[in-house]
Design an enzyme around this catalytic site. Structure first.
Site: not given
Length: 340
Positions: A265, A193, A162, A139
């Site tokens: 994050c 995907d 991505e 990703c």
């Protein structure tokens, strides 16, 4: 005058905090982090306290900037304390808030530095990339971790994936801005995907990084549209399922004996420790790798919250160390057959 401007600017920023999100975080994180949440909240809601690290680009090295950073009191990340720290990676930190200006993208000119949250280098370092290895950044947008990986070593092959087409354009531009043409030739960029990557490229990679889509706590707090924010919060419970599916795909794409690093994050236990526990419980061929040593050697620059996992670290923002949130877990694929 400067104090007045600062107060005015802080007032503006304070008004932009999304109450819906803050209330949601207040309920969840006061339980999960206990007393530490008070300090974390104070920093997350005060962008004037945020710090930005400066990652120097080894392909266009800014010697003059490096001198200037020294003069301004910046110091290098880890300061030689981390075993296996790549000498080719140079990242400078300041103890005080602020950021130097970003460079503009110019075709044909490599940028000299990348501004980032220093904690986002921990997943890259945990991967311990070596020259010649095949690596997948599942990703990858906006591309900061791919850029950081290439500061550590020269992979034989780097696959940056991505799924989001807008973010993919951003990723391509980032790579073009930092990486010289000969090295671009060993990089493949795809728009698959991520949940299908394992079936498309089974056991292809020595190392896989899954920097998963997550509740981005910093940006969510400043959502300008309360309705959209409420919608995001209601969809938040679906994120762990997506994260688990991405990890399952990554495991399929990883060769036996290979290393997988998962990162987010967010502070959210459901998206961090619980996701990794689910993977460990459902895959007999996946083993946790102890990374507590990173927390011991990096406590000078980062504050870590307990995770209850040897394989997982959680960086939480703190005074003078405003990096994070960043969760990092490190796993290894064994040679035995796993359950799917």
């Amino acid at each position: 005058m400067l104090t007045q401007l600062k107060a005015k600017s802080e007032g503006k920023l304070a008004k932009q905090i999304c109450k819906v999100v803050l209330d949601h975080f207040e309920k969840q994180y006061s339980k999960e982090l206990g007393d530490a949440w008070n300090t974390v909240r104070e920093i997350l809601t005060s962008p004037s306290c945020w710090q930005y690290a400066v990652l120097l680009n080894r392909f266009s090295y800014p010697f003059e900037l490096e001198k200037d950073l020294h003069l301004k009191g910046y110091h290098t990340l880890f300061q030689g304390s981390l075993p296996n720290y790549p000498k080719s990676m140079k990242c400078y930190l300041s103890r005080t808030p602020g950021r130097i200006p970003s460079e503009r993208h110019q075709i044909g000119n490599l940028k000299k530095y990348y501004l980032l949250n220093a904690a986002s280098l921990l997943p890259v370092l945990a991967l311990e990339l070596r020259d010649g290895e095949k690596v997948l950044d599942l990703c990858a947008a906006p591309g900061g971790k791919s850029i950081a990986l290439l500061q550590c070593a020269c992979p034989g092959y780097l696959h940056c994936n991505e799924y989001d087409s807008l973010r993919l354009r951003w990723l391509r531009q980032t790579l073009e801005s930092f990486i010289p043409q000969p090295l671009i030739n060993v990089i493949k960029v795809s728009e698959l995907d991520g949940r299908k990557m394992g079936d498309a490229q089974p056991e292809m990679f020595d190392k896989v990084l899954v920097d998963a889509p997550c509740s981005n706590d910093r940006s969510w707090l400043f959502s300008s549209d309360s309705q959209k924010a409420s919608c995001r919060i209601s969809q938040r419970r679906n994120l762990p399922l997506l994260q688990i599916e991405l990890l399952r795909s990554a495991i399929k794409a990883l060769r036996p004996g290979g290393i997988l690093v998962y990162s987010t994050c967010t502070l959210s236990k459901a998206e961090n420790q619980d996701v990794i526990s689910e993977i460990l419980n459902s895959h007999s061929n996946i083993m946790p790798m102890d990374i507590k040593g990173i927390a011991r050697t990096c406590s000078h620059d980062f504050t870590f919250a307990p995770t209850g996992q040897e394989c997982g670290l959680l960086v939480i923002p703190d005074k003078g160390k405003a990096w994070g949130p960043m969760y990092v877990a490190k796993l290894k694929k064994s040679w035995s057959t796993g359950k799917w």
